[in-house]
Write a protein that holds these residues in place. Structure first.
Motif, mmCIF file in Angstrom:
data_model
loop_
_atom_site.group_PDB
_atom_site.id
_atom_site.type_symbol
_atom_site.label_atom_id
_atom_site.label_comp_id
_atom_site.label_asym_id
_atom_site.label_seq_id
_atom_site.Cartn_x
_atom_site.Cartn_y
_atom_site.Cartn_z
ATOM 1 N N MET A 1 0.850 -1.166 0.000
ATOM 2 C CA MET A 1 0.000 0.000 0.000
ATOM 3 C C MET A 1 0.901 1.235 0.000
ATOM 4 O O MET A 1 1.795 1.361 0.821
ATOM 5 C CB MET A 1 -0.889 -0.019 1.250
ATOM 6 C CG MET A 1 -1.814 1.133 1.319
ATOM 7 S SD MET A 1 -2.864 1.284 2.793
ATOM 8 C CE MET A 1 -3.173 -0.348 3.306
ATOM 9 N N ASP A 84 -8.497 -7.515 -2.718
ATOM 10 C CA ASP A 84 -7.186 -8.036 -2.333
ATOM 11 C C ASP A 84 -6.058 -7.458 -3.187
ATOM 12 O O ASP A 84 -5.026 -7.057 -2.664
ATOM 13 C CB ASP A 84 -7.172 -9.552 -2.442
ATOM 14 C CG ASP A 84 -8.087 -10.216 -1.423
ATOM 15 O OD1 ASP A 84 -8.345 -9.592 -0.385
ATOM 16 O OD2 ASP A 84 -8.559 -11.343 -1.694
ATOM 17 N N SER A 85 -6.260 -7.399 -4.481
ATOM 18 C CA SER A 85 -5.183 -6.898 -5.343
ATOM 19 C C SER A 85 -5.022 -5.397 -5.222
ATOM 20 O O SER A 85 -3.903 -4.888 -5.363
ATOM 21 C CB SER A 85 -5.445 -7.301 -6.790
ATOM 22 O OG SER A 85 -6.601 -6.631 -7.278
ATOM 23 N N TRP A 87 -5.426 -3.394 -2.530
ATOM 24 C CA TRP A 87 -4.837 -2.919 -1.287
ATOM 25 C C TRP A 87 -3.541 -3.625 -0.903
ATOM 26 O O TRP A 87 -3.067 -3.480 0.209
ATOM 27 C CB TRP A 87 -5.844 -3.021 -0.141
ATOM 28 C CG TRP A 87 -6.916 -2.006 -0.348
ATOM 29 C CD1 TRP A 87 -8.151 -2.231 -0.833
ATOM 30 C CD2 TRP A 87 -6.837 -0.595 -0.104
ATOM 31 N NE1 TRP A 87 -8.852 -1.066 -0.913
ATOM 32 C CE2 TRP A 87 -8.069 -0.043 -0.483
ATOM 33 C CE3 TRP A 87 -5.844 0.239 0.374
ATOM 34 C CZ2 TRP A 87 -8.322 1.313 -0.374
ATOM 35 C CZ3 TRP A 87 -6.111 1.591 0.480
ATOM 36 C CH2 TRP A 87 -7.332 2.111 0.103
ATOM 37 N N GLU A 88 -2.927 -4.367 -1.815
ATOM 38 C CA GLU A 88 -1.634 -5.008 -1.511
ATOM 39 C C GLU A 88 -0.514 -4.031 -1.679
ATOM 40 O O GLU A 88 -0.522 -3.123 -2.411
ATOM 41 C CB GLU A 88 -1.417 -6.204 -2.421
ATOM 42 C CG GLU A 88 -2.298 -7.346 -2.039
ATOM 43 C CD GLU A 88 -2.072 -8.554 -2.927
ATOM 44 O OE1 GLU A 88 -1.332 -8.463 -3.930
ATOM 45 O OE2 GLU A 88 -2.633 -9.599 -2.624
#
Length: 88
Positions: A1, A84-85, A87-88
């Motif tokens: 992030m 998921d993708s 906020w990685e």
């Protein structure tokens, strides 16, 4: 992030607390009779305990959880990616 996304989450938290203290808190006090959250107490641990030891403080803390995850979900969907993708 990256740092921009971190600032967005911080902005959401500050906005949520501001709206809660100015709007939601007084409404709860007048409707249910819960004690108002006071920002006039001492600093440090005593102030923190004063905020979370009242029912309104618990509502403030627990109410942020759905706001936080709703923001994460909506922001990722607006970007067109999975949560998921994004906020990685």
């Amino acid at each position: 992030m990256d740092s921009k996304r971190s600032l967005e989450i911080l902005g959401v938290a500050i906005l949520y607390i501001s709206v809660f203290v100015v709007v939601v808190g007084p409404v709860l006090e007048s409707a249910i009779g819960l004690e108002t959250l006071s920002t006039d107490t001492t600093r440090g641990v005593e102030r923190t305990w004063g905020l979370v030891s009242k029912p309104q403080g618990w509502l403030l803390c627990l109410g942020y959880v759905p706001v936080h995850f709703t923001y994460l979900f909506v922001r990722a969907r607006l970007a067109g990616e999975s949560v998921d993708s994004y906020w990685e």
